[in-house]
Scaffold this active site. Structure first.
Site, PDB file in Angstrom:
ATOM      1  CG  ASN A   1      -1.895  -1.165   1.255  1.00 37.24           C
ATOM      2  OD1 ASN A   1      -2.114  -1.818   0.130  1.00 37.24           O
ATOM      3  ND2 ASN A   1      -2.663  -1.445   2.153  1.00 37.24           N
TER       4      ASN A   1
ATOM      5  CG  HIS B   1       3.858  -1.158  -4.864  1.00 37.73           C
ATOM      6  ND1 HIS B   1       2.800  -2.141  -4.903  1.00 37.73           N
ATOM      7  CD2 HIS B   1       4.887  -2.225  -5.335  1.00 37.73           C
ATOM      8  CE1 HIS B   1       3.070  -3.548  -5.405  1.00 37.73           C
ATOM      9  NE2 HIS B   1       4.313  -3.388  -5.810  1.00 37.73           N
TER      10      HIS B   1
ATOM     11  N   GLY C   1      -4.958  -9.214   3.013  1.00 35.41           N
ATOM     12  CA  GLY C   1      -5.633  -8.404   2.121  1.00 35.41           C
ATOM     13  C   GLY C   1      -4.696  -8.281   0.967  1.00 35.41           C
TER      14      GLY C   1
ATOM     15  CB  ALA D   1      -7.728  -7.008   7.423  1.00 36.03           C
TER      16      ALA D   1
HETATM   17  P1  NAD Z   1      -5.404  -6.288  -5.017  1.00 39.20           P
HETATM   18  O1  NAD Z   1      -6.251  -5.134  -5.195  1.00 39.20           O
HETATM   19  O2  NAD Z   1      -5.009  -7.019  -6.077  1.00 39.20           O
HETATM   20  O3  NAD Z   1      -6.230  -7.250  -3.907  1.00 39.20           O
HETATM   21  C1  NAD Z   1      -7.117  -6.955  -2.818  1.00 39.20           C
HETATM   22  C2  NAD Z   1      -7.247  -8.277  -1.860  1.00 39.20           C
HETATM   23  O4  NAD Z   1      -7.912  -7.765  -0.826  1.00 39.20           O
HETATM   24  C3  NAD Z   1      -8.085  -9.250  -2.575  1.00 39.20           C
HETATM   25  O5  NAD Z   1      -7.535 -10.540  -2.491  1.00 39.20           O
HETATM   26  C4  NAD Z   1      -9.252  -9.149  -1.688  1.00 39.20           C
HETATM   27  O6  NAD Z   1     -10.131 -10.345  -1.571  1.00 39.20           O
HETATM   28  C5  NAD Z   1      -8.915  -8.726  -0.559  1.00 39.20           C
HETATM   29  N1  NAD Z   1      -9.893  -7.989   0.483  1.00 39.20           N
HETATM   30  C6  NAD Z   1     -10.826  -7.232   0.086  1.00 39.20           C
HETATM   31  N2  NAD Z   1     -11.495  -6.563   1.293  1.00 39.20           N
HETATM   32  C7  NAD Z   1     -10.786  -7.133   2.246  1.00 39.20           C
HETATM   33  C8  NAD Z   1     -10.822  -6.684   3.796  1.00 39.20           C
HETATM   34  N3  NAD Z   1     -11.592  -6.111   4.031  1.00 39.20           N
HETATM   35  N4  NAD Z   1      -9.903  -7.252   4.648  1.00 39.20           N
HETATM   36  C9  NAD Z   1      -8.902  -8.222   3.886  1.00 39.20           C
HETATM   37  N5  NAD Z   1      -8.871  -8.342   2.686  1.00 39.20           N
HETATM   38  C10 NAD Z   1      -9.747  -7.929   1.899  1.00 39.20           C
HETATM   39  O7  NAD Z   1      -4.482  -5.700  -3.913  1.00 39.20           O
HETATM   40  P2  NAD Z   1      -2.889  -6.122  -3.887  1.00 39.20           P
HETATM   41  O8  NAD Z   1      -2.734  -7.555  -4.037  1.00 39.20           O
HETATM   42  O9  NAD Z   1      -2.371  -5.211  -2.807  1.00 39.20           O
HETATM   43  O10 NAD Z   1      -2.299  -5.188  -5.401  1.00 39.20           O
HETATM   44  C11 NAD Z   1      -2.711  -4.275  -5.880  1.00 39.20           C
HETATM   45  C12 NAD Z   1      -1.598  -3.148  -6.037  1.00 39.20           C
HETATM   46  O11 NAD Z   1      -2.300  -1.911  -6.317  1.00 39.20           O
HETATM   47  C13 NAD Z   1      -0.848  -2.978  -4.795  1.00 39.20           C
HETATM   48  O12 NAD Z   1       0.469  -3.499  -4.965  1.00 39.20           O
HETATM   49  C14 NAD Z   1      -0.740  -1.506  -4.373  1.00 39.20           C
HETATM   50  O13 NAD Z   1       0.310  -1.182  -4.804  1.00 39.20           O
HETATM   51  C15 NAD Z   1      -1.726  -0.854  -5.275  1.00 39.20           C
HETATM   52  N6  NAD Z   1      -2.844  -0.418  -4.232  1.00 39.20           N
HETATM   53  C16 NAD Z   1      -2.727   0.244  -3.238  1.00 39.20           C
HETATM   54  C17 NAD Z   1      -4.047   0.692  -2.355  1.00 39.20           C
HETATM   55  C18 NAD Z   1      -3.558   1.566  -1.119  1.00 39.20           C
HETATM   56  O14 NAD Z   1      -2.551   2.263  -0.761  1.00 39.20           O
HETATM   57  N7  NAD Z   1      -4.587   1.526  -0.265  1.00 39.20           N
HETATM   58  C19 NAD Z   1      -5.219   0.773  -3.023  1.00 39.20           C
HETATM   59  C20 NAD Z   1      -5.277   0.034  -4.242  1.00 39.20           C
HETATM   60  C21 NAD Z   1      -4.277  -0.359  -4.899  1.00 39.20           C
END
Ligand code: NAD
Ligand code: ZN
Length: 259
Positions: A112, A129, A199, A243
């Site tokens: 994140n 990232h 997550g 989570a």
């Molecule tokens: P992803 O978007 O590919 O997957 C998200 C995962 O979270 C899924 O497996 C889903 O089932 C799970 N999920 C959904 N709600 C949840 C909850 N309440 N508790 C636990 N798990 C839950 O995410 P990723 O694998 O991290 O990859 C995407 C990339 O996008 C990351 O590497 C990141 O750099 C970037 N990103 C970051 C943010 C942020 O900073 N918050 C937001 C979006 C994308």
């Protein structure tokens, strides 16, 4: 005892018996803070299609133009940017902070970029990232808070090494993971004998490789995710819950057992 309660009990036992616990965190942890994920049923890519995978190439080709176009890009990703601006840590972030304070969690490797681990008070964090509130020199990896940097001249040059160009710390598509962050992740994965997968859909490399390495060197894996992922089959314990709920329950279980 239902399946989730049993899994929480088992997760607490594995954490208690481990020497070096690392949490590998993905966008799902921040979903309860109102930050949308990319993948999954409500994911931004699912709704709006895949993003421009040539982002980093464009930066390298013409950094000045890349900087000039930042505003335009921000409006295209408006939904995410707006959510990030107003997001605050949720129970899951605070539970990870509590685990660290209890001496039960040694490191967080997060994918994140949202700065919410820091706002929750966690200390040992590697941001694979990058961090949206920072800028970074592409040559020497020096980082600065966004607001400490003058953007009068574009592209901005690094005042430290004087030859590197400065960009947002957030790692773009096609951009290599900064060497210092990657080295720390490799170091942490080597030491880790219990990894929490929180997550993350575990399909983005190199992060997806760390749990595989931990498992093959004899460590245990605990998944915290309401949905199945490609790594589920490797996991020793699976907490099928959001989570915030699952991690809070694990903290409570560990807390009550040590009293
Ligand atoms: P992803 O978007 O590919 O997957 C998200 C995962 O979270 C899924 O497996 C889903 O089932 C799970 N999920 C959904 N709600 C949840 C909850 N309440 N508790 C636990 N798990 C839950 O995410 P990723 O694998 O991290 O990859 C995407 C990339 O996008 C990351 O590497 C990141 O750099 C970037 N990103 C970051 C943010 C942020 O900073 N918050 C937001 C979006 C994308
Ligand atoms: Zn530099």
């Amino acid at each position: 005892m239902n399946d989730l309660e049993q899994a929480i009990e088992e997760a607490a036992r594995l954490i208690r018996n481990a020497r070096h616990v690392v949490a590998l965190v993905g966008a799902g942890l921040s979903a309860e803070s109102g930050v949308p994920t990319f993948r999954g049923p409500e994911g931004l890519w699912t709704k709006h299609g895949e993003p421009d995978l040539r982002d980093y190439d464009r930066f390298v080709e013409d950094p000045k133009r890349w900087w000039e176009q930042r505003r335009e890009r921000a409006s295209r990703l408006g939904e995410l940017v707006q959510a990030l601006e107003s997001a605050v840590p949720n129970a899951g972030h605070f539970a990870l902070r509590d685990l660290e304070e209890m001496g039960r969690l040694q490191h967080i490797i997060t994918q994140n970029i949202d700065n919410l681990h820091q706002l929750a008070g966690s200390q040992a964090i590697t941001e694979i990232h990058g961090n949206r509130t920072k800028l970074r020199c592409v040559l020497c990896n020096h980082r600065w808070p966004f607001e400490d940097f003058s953007l009068e001249e574009l592209p901005p040059r690094c005042p430290d090494c004087t030859s590197g160009i400065v960009k947002s710390d957030t790692v773009m598509f096609g951009e290599p993971i900064p060497r210092d962050a990657l080295d720390e992740c490799i170091n942490q994965s080597r030491r880790c004998d219990c990894m929490l997968l929180v997550g993350t859909s575990a399909v983005v490399y190199p992060a997806a490789q760390f749990p595989v390495d931990v498992k093959s060197s004899g460590g245990v894996l605990i998944e915290v995710n309401p949905n199945e992922t490609p790594l589920t089959r490797l996991c020793d314990v699976v907490l099928r819950a959001p989570a915030g709920e699952a991690l809070t329950a694990v903290v409570e279980r560990l807390g009550s057992a040590t009293q």
